[in-house]
Design an enzyme around this catalytic site. Structure first.
Site, PDB file in Angstrom:
ATOM      1  N   ASP A 158       0.850  -1.196   0.000  1.00 53.33           N
ATOM      2  CA  ASP A 158       0.000   0.000   0.000  1.00 53.33           C
ATOM      3  C   ASP A 158       0.884   1.244   0.000  1.00 53.33           C
ATOM      4  OD1 ASP A 158       0.323   1.018   3.002  1.00 53.33           O
ATOM      5  OD2 ASP A 158       0.124  -1.168   3.054  1.00 53.33           O
TER       6      ASP A 158
ATOM      7  N   ASP B 145       0.706   3.595   2.412  1.00 50.58           N
ATOM      8  CA  ASP B 145       0.535   4.161   3.745  1.00 50.58           C
ATOM      9  C   ASP B 145      -0.629   5.156   3.673  1.00 50.58           C
ATOM     10  OD1 ASP B 145       1.582   3.855   6.428  1.00 50.58           O
ATOM     11  OD2 ASP B 145       2.254   5.926   6.283  1.00 50.58           O
TER      12      ASP B 145
END
Length: 289
Positions: A209, A211
């Site tokens: 991802d 973050d």
């Protein structure tokens, strides 16, 4: 020459490796308590391998409660020479996209609730972690990942946070401004302990991802992470299959001195050392004690 044993510490999504000859799970007792789980040992293309699921099978340990000292001691006790840490992470760089791998070569340690050293009162030691990963081992991981068709980045700074919560947006932006490339919760104090145990250590961060800094991905969604994790685990297993041929059955002393980190680190005079602590250090520091 030393007989090679590649030890893999598997992070979120990677709870076993396939294809080991004479594979068996075995318990290892350590003076630092029980490791996260039993350790899977065997051979891959003639090279000794050991696999430890960092969170335990079924993911029972949080990043804070992982028994890091017991894990490193257990691997050293089994004869590990090279430790490959595989872990999920968030990315602070647009170019390091979900599904990519990053061969980490530096850390910022922001953890605060973990035991970070094998040493202490009764036997003080200071090892250098200026270069906390082994370049030789990192290069082998990079080459194996490329050969497996994985998009992999060579070099990156890993921000280790305590967790288990993910970052606030302000924290994410701050860490990005510091020059960090990825963020995770488990490589510290693992890398420091590996250095104290004179083990070569490489960190392979698997991006899941962005973050919470990214304007188009401003919150970490666990379902999205799990989806990426499953794909990353398959890629990790492909990378690991390429390591035995690159590291070989036997290895020379580490050219970067990882396996000699304690030679000038011990500070406590021999007659002042605590016998009880010395006994606990039998596997980790037995070479110099």
């Amino acid at each position: 020459m030393t007989k090679t044993m590649i030890a893999v510490i598997g992070g979120s999504g990677l709870y076993q490796i396939d294809g080991l000859e004479d594979a068996r799970w075995q318990s290892v007792d350590t003076p630092w308590g029980s490791p996260s789980d039993e350790i899977l040992t065997g051979r891959l293309n003639g090279v000794e391998m050991a696999f430890l699921p960092r969170h335990g099978r079924g993911h029972v340990h949080s990043p804070t409660t992982v028994p890091y000292r017991a894990n490193i001691d257990a691997l050293k006790r089994l004869g590990a020479t090279d430790v490959i840490a595989v872990s999920a992470c968030g990315s602070f760089r647009e170019s390091m996209a979900p599904g990519d791998f990053v061969i980490v070569d530096d850390f910022i340690d922001r953890t605060f609730a973990r035991e970070k050293s094998f040493f202490g009162t009764g036997c003080v030691a200071h090892v250098s972690v200026a270069h906390p990963t082994c370049p030789r081992l990192g290069a082998a991981c990079f080459d194996a990942a490329q050969a497996a068709g994985i998009t992999v980045h060579r070099g990156g700074t890993y921000l280790a946070m305590e967790g288990p919560q993910f970052s606030t947006r302000a924290e994410s932006r701050m860490y990005r401004s510091w020059g960090c490339d990825v963020i995770g919760m488990t490589n510290m104090p693992e890398a420091k302990l590996a250095r104290e145990a004179e083990l070569c250590y490489a960190s392979v961060a698997m991006v899941t991802d962005y973050d919470s800094w990214h304007p188009d991905h401003d919150a970490v969604d666990i379902m999205d992470i799990i989806r990426i994790l499953n794909g990353n685990a398959d890629k990790a297993r492909a990378m690991l299959r390429g390591l035995p041929e690159r590291l070989g059955v036997n290895r020379a002393p580490c050219p970067h001195g990882c396996d000699r980190a304690l030679e000038t680190a011990l500070m406590t005079a021999p007659d002042k050392r605590d016998p009880a602590l010395m006994a606990r250090l039998d596997a980790v520091a037995g070479r110099v004690l």
